[in-house]
Design a protein around this motif. Structure first.
Motif, mmCIF file in Angstrom:
data_model
loop_
_atom_site.group_PDB
_atom_site.id
_atom_site.type_symbol
_atom_site.label_atom_id
_atom_site.label_comp_id
_atom_site.label_asym_id
_atom_site.label_seq_id
_atom_site.Cartn_x
_atom_site.Cartn_y
_atom_site.Cartn_z
ATOM 1 N N PRO A 219 0.802 -1.237 0.000
ATOM 2 C CA PRO A 219 0.000 0.000 0.000
ATOM 3 C C PRO A 219 0.832 1.282 0.000
ATOM 4 O O PRO A 219 0.509 2.239 -0.708
ATOM 5 C CB PRO A 219 -0.829 -0.129 1.279
ATOM 6 N N HIS A 220 1.917 1.308 0.788
ATOM 7 C CA HIS A 220 2.703 2.549 0.851
ATOM 8 C C HIS A 220 3.404 2.841 -0.480
ATOM 9 O O HIS A 220 3.524 3.991 -0.906
ATOM 10 C CB HIS A 220 3.738 2.467 1.988
ATOM 11 N N ARG A 221 3.849 1.787 -1.179
ATOM 12 C CA ARG A 221 4.499 1.978 -2.471
ATOM 13 C C ARG A 221 3.489 2.416 -3.532
ATOM 14 O O ARG A 221 3.785 3.284 -4.373
ATOM 15 C CB ARG A 221 5.196 0.695 -2.892
ATOM 16 N N ALA A 222 2.289 1.851 -3.489
ATOM 17 C CA ALA A 222 1.237 2.254 -4.434
ATOM 18 C C ALA A 222 0.856 3.716 -4.225
ATOM 19 O O ALA A 222 0.618 4.455 -5.188
ATOM 20 C CB ALA A 222 0.014 1.355 -4.256
ATOM 21 N N PHE A 223 0.830 4.156 -2.949
ATOM 22 C CA PHE A 223 0.516 5.553 -2.653
ATOM 23 C C PHE A 223 1.585 6.489 -3.214
ATOM 24 O O PHE A 223 1.273 7.534 -3.798
ATOM 25 C CB PHE A 223 0.393 5.753 -1.139
ATOM 26 N N LEU A 224 2.851 6.118 -3.047
ATOM 27 C CA LEU A 224 3.949 6.949 -3.555
ATOM 28 C C LEU A 224 3.882 7.078 -5.081
ATOM 29 O O LEU A 224 4.075 8.157 -5.636
ATOM 30 C CB LEU A 224 5.294 6.340 -3.154
ATOM 31 N N LYS A 225 3.591 5.984 -5.746
ATOM 32 C CA LYS A 225 3.508 6.017 -7.205
ATOM 33 C C LYS A 225 2.398 6.949 -7.677
ATOM 34 O O LYS A 225 2.591 7.739 -8.606
ATOM 35 C CB LYS A 225 3.284 4.602 -7.742
#
Length: 273
Positions: A219-225
């Motif tokens: 989830p945190h990586r998807a948010f950053l993208k």
């Protein structure tokens, strides 16, 4: 406007002096004056070269030259224009401490679908593309742009409108520092390219994942993208904000030249301001 004109001229003139380029003694205006005028036309006059040249004559003492001669010299200076942009992009990348970059594309139609048979500027089905976000077809070019995390363009690639983003990206000669992070939307998904960039260039290619992706994001990586990807849309709005209602050009090469001027003018605006 006067300050920006002087800044642009000094940048171009210093670059020509550093590269050893000399003006022809028979030319009425220098190459630096000519390219400065062209960039001012993109920045302040919606690409109208005649208006920009009138301003340079009235406020900066540029000598008179006929319109056809001006355009011919501008076309011959396209390699120098691209070299200038490359040099500026290299400086911006050196100052980009975060090493975060964004890539996306935007369409530039020469005309819409209905008048295609009457279009003499382009004559190939390769230029018929689809803009998914606007749910419409167009006939023209698509521009791939790489920007910093602040939305400053450092590289671009112009291609026919029918080519998919990932196809154009494979043809593009990506020039980013090692250990960079490149964010893109799901249209750039290609695991082979992702692995190749990581292995050979030490560049982390972070694409937004599709729902059926084999490589799911936390989830945190998807948010950053998603966070980084949206910033580049602001850059596209800034570039297209310089466009007139219709970009006037007699040849396809002239149309591309004006696109280069608009992108370059936007980059200079971001750097100067």
């Amino acid at each position: 406007m006067r300050e920006q004109t002087i800044t642009i001229y000094c940048f171009i003139d210093d670059f020509f002096h550093a590269t050893g380029r000399k003006d022809d003694a028979h030319c009425k205006i220098t190459d630096a004056e000519l390219l400065t005028t062209a960039l001012l036309s993109a920045r302040f006059f919606y690409g109208n070269l005649h208006s920009a040249y009138g301003y340079m004559q009235a406020h900066h003492g540029v000598r008179h030259i006929d319109k056809s001669g001006f355009v011919r010299r501008l076309h011959r200076l396209q390699p120098q224009l691209l070299a200038l942009f490359t040099a500026l992009g290299r400086v911006i990348k050196e100052l980009n401490c975060s090493c975060v970059y964004l890539i996306d594309s935007f369409p530039v139609p020469v005309c819409d679908n209905i008048p295609i048979p009457c279009c003499h500027l382009l004559e190939s089905e390769a230029y018929r593309g689809k803009c998914v976000s606007k749910r419409r077809y167009f006939y023209g070019f698509r521009v791939q742009v790489v920007t910093t995390s602040d939305g400053v363009p450092v590289q671009f690639y112009i291609h026919a409108g029918s080519f998919a983003d990932i196809t154009a990206f494979k043809a593009m000669e990506l020039d980013l520092p090692q250990d960079s992070q490149l964010y893109a939307d799901a249209a750039y998904t290609c695991y082979e390219v992702e692995d190749l960039l990581a292995e050979c260039e030490q560049i982390e290619f972070r694409c937004c994942r599709k729902s059926n992706s084999r490589r799911k994001d936390e989830p945190h990586r998807a948010f950053l993208k998603e966070h980084y990807r949206k910033r580049i849309e602001t850059s596209f709005s800034g570039i297209t904000g310089f466009f007139p209602k219709k970009i006037h050009a007699v040849t396809a090469q002239g149309f591309i030249l004006k696109l280069i001027l608009f992108i370059f003018a936007y980059t200079l605006t971001q750097v100067i301001e």
